[in-house]
Motif scaffolding. Structure first.
Motif, mmCIF file in Angstrom:
data_model
loop_
_atom_site.group_PDB
_atom_site.id
_atom_site.type_symbol
_atom_site.label_atom_id
_atom_site.label_comp_id
_atom_site.label_asym_id
_atom_site.label_seq_id
_atom_site.Cartn_x
_atom_site.Cartn_y
_atom_site.Cartn_z
ATOM 1 N N GLY A 267 0.796 -1.220 0.000
ATOM 2 C CA GLY A 267 0.000 0.000 0.000
ATOM 3 C C GLY A 267 0.829 1.270 0.000
ATOM 4 O O GLY A 267 1.038 1.869 1.047
ATOM 5 N N LYS A 268 1.308 1.693 -1.160
ATOM 6 C CA LYS A 268 2.077 2.935 -1.235
ATOM 7 C C LYS A 268 1.142 4.133 -1.120
ATOM 8 O O LYS A 268 0.064 4.150 -1.701
ATOM 9 C CB LYS A 268 2.855 3.016 -2.541
ATOM 10 C CG LYS A 268 3.768 4.240 -2.631
ATOM 11 C CD LYS A 268 4.579 4.250 -3.903
ATOM 12 C CE LYS A 268 5.479 5.474 -3.965
ATOM 13 N NZ LYS A 268 6.260 5.533 -5.212
ATOM 14 N N TYR A 269 1.555 5.148 -0.370
ATOM 15 C CA TYR A 269 0.749 6.348 -0.146
ATOM 16 C C TYR A 269 1.559 7.583 -0.510
ATOM 17 O O TYR A 269 2.759 7.662 -0.250
ATOM 18 C CB TYR A 269 0.305 6.445 1.317
ATOM 19 C CG TYR A 269 -0.659 5.351 1.724
ATOM 20 C CD1 TYR A 269 -2.037 5.549 1.653
ATOM 21 C CD2 TYR A 269 -0.186 4.123 2.164
ATOM 22 C CE1 TYR A 269 -2.920 4.543 2.014
ATOM 23 C CE2 TYR A 269 -1.063 3.113 2.523
ATOM 24 C CZ TYR A 269 -2.423 3.328 2.445
ATOM 25 O OH TYR A 269 -3.293 2.336 2.794
ATOM 26 N N GLN A 270 0.869 8.547 -1.113
ATOM 27 C CA GLN A 270 1.481 9.826 -1.463
ATOM 28 C C GLN A 270 0.965 10.909 -0.525
ATOM 29 O O GLN A 270 -0.210 10.910 -0.150
ATOM 30 C CB GLN A 270 1.137 10.209 -2.910
ATOM 31 C CG GLN A 270 1.710 9.269 -3.961
ATOM 32 C CD GLN A 270 3.207 9.425 -4.136
ATOM 33 O OE1 GLN A 270 3.761 10.479 -3.823
ATOM 34 N NE2 GLN A 270 3.859 8.390 -4.640
ATOM 35 N N LEU A 271 1.862 11.825 -0.154
ATOM 36 C CA LEU A 271 1.495 12.988 0.665
ATOM 37 C C LEU A 271 1.589 14.226 -0.203
ATOM 38 O O LEU A 271 2.619 14.465 -0.840
ATOM 39 C CB LEU A 271 2.437 13.127 1.868
ATOM 40 C CG LEU A 271 2.151 12.205 3.050
ATOM 41 C CD1 LEU A 271 3.373 12.140 3.959
ATOM 42 C CD2 LEU A 271 0.961 12.697 3.841
ATOM 43 N N LEU A 272 0.530 15.015 -0.260
ATOM 44 C CA LEU A 272 0.562 16.244 -1.034
ATOM 45 C C LEU A 272 1.545 17.224 -0.417
ATOM 46 O O LEU A 272 1.729 17.275 0.802
ATOM 47 C CB LEU A 272 -0.835 16.877 -1.075
ATOM 48 C CG LEU A 272 -1.933 16.027 -1.729
ATOM 49 C CD1 LEU A 272 -3.236 16.803 -1.714
ATOM 50 C CD2 LEU A 272 -1.557 15.656 -3.154
#
Length: 313
Positions: free
Chosen positions: A58-63
């Motif tokens: 589960g890769k997540y991006q942070l704005l």
């Protein structure tokens, strides 16, 4: 580690990241996959804009525009930040106009209602003297970003009645004498100069030339105010002059009692003579004595030009 402590630590851990995955959280906090997923949900609920990408862990991006959760601040620190926001009201333009204009709205969305009411009360009980920033400087944000990222710009600005073009790297941004000023390193002359930001008409980034490291330029800026380039001054004023000084003065100035009057002393750079002249004009007849003579002559010349103008009206 309790969940509240873990969430706070996660906020700090993720503060400088653009992305992360579940395995990082699982390994760092020794938690299960389901617990990590619940923690991510909690982070989203307190305001961190996170979006997921498909993958085993589960890769997540942070704005880049992620919000710092209010839980990181004490009540007193939130008051201090809000007070700082109120002080910006006197500026027609700041480097972060859009961010400042939406900050109060963000406060209303993320702070507890009780704390919101206290901030509204603060607005009623504190009145700040407005800074006389009457001119708009539309490129302040670009200037700040240019300084931080060490960019070179082709600058076009108005100088008196002329349009001037110059290639330069911005070093510092300052607010004084009711205006925004930028200290720049001119590429052609290899010298430091100061320009008014509201006179800038356009900025175009120059990518064909290497810039200098900001640390090097800051060292050069320190020598800008060498003693041989400074002019000391002293002005004796009466009680009214003391009151004028107390309302507005600058770090390079000080005042002390001199017999029955007051002595204002300080220094200015040779390029700031017009600024200091305009500042001292507001003292009018409260001035009793002026040194050096060149400053007195500059004041007399400026006052005479006003008298000529008024005489022609």
């Amino acid at each position: 580690m309790k969940k509240a402590e873990r969430i706070n630590d996660m906020i700090l851990f993720l503060a400088n990241k653009n992305s992360f995955n579940l395995k990082e959280l699982i390994d760092r906090y020794n938690i299960s996959k389901s617990t990590a997923l619940r923690d991510i949900q909690s982070l989203e609920e307190i305001g961190l804009p996170i979006y997921s990408e498909l993958g085993r862990y589960g890769k997540y991006q942070l704005l880049d525009t992620r919000i710092v959760a209010p839980g990181l601040f004490t009540e007193g620190e939130i008051y201090a930040l809000y007070f700082a926001l109120l002080t910006l009201k006197g500026y027609r333009s700041t480097p972060f106009n859009m961010e400042s204009s939406t900050l109060e709205l963000k406060y209303s969305q993320v702070l507890p209602e009780k704390l919101q009411q206290k901030l509204l009360l603060m607005r009623k009980i504190i009145t700040l003297e407005q800074v006389n920033h009457s001119n708009v400087s539309q490129y302040l944000k670009e200037i700040v970003e240019g300084i931080l990222h060490e960019k070179i710009f082709n600058i076009r600005y108005a100088k008196k009645q002329e349009k001037v073009s110059i290639k330069a790297q911005f070093i510092q941004l300052s607010s004084k004498f009711g205006q925004w000023y930028a200290r720049i390193w001119t590429i052609e002359t290899q010298q430091i100069r100061v320009i008014r930001c509201d006179k800038i008409e356009s900025l175009e980034e120059e990518n064909r030339q290497d810039s200098l490291p900001l640390e090097m330029l800051l060292e050069k800026a320190e020598t800008f105010y060498q003693k041989e380039q400074l002019t000391s001054f002293s002005i004796k004023v009466d009680e009214k002059g003391k009151d004028i000084f107390s309302k507005e003065n600058y770090p390079s100035m000080s005042i002390q009692v001199s017999e029955e009057n007051y002595l204002i002393s300080g220094y200015y750079h040779i390029t700031e003579e017009e600024f200091i002249t305009n500042y001292l004009l507001r003292f009018g007849k409260s001035i009793i004595q002026i040194e050096p003579t060149q400053l007195k002559a500059s004041l007399s010349k400026k006052a005479a030009s006003f008298a000529d103008y008024w005489g022609q009206l």
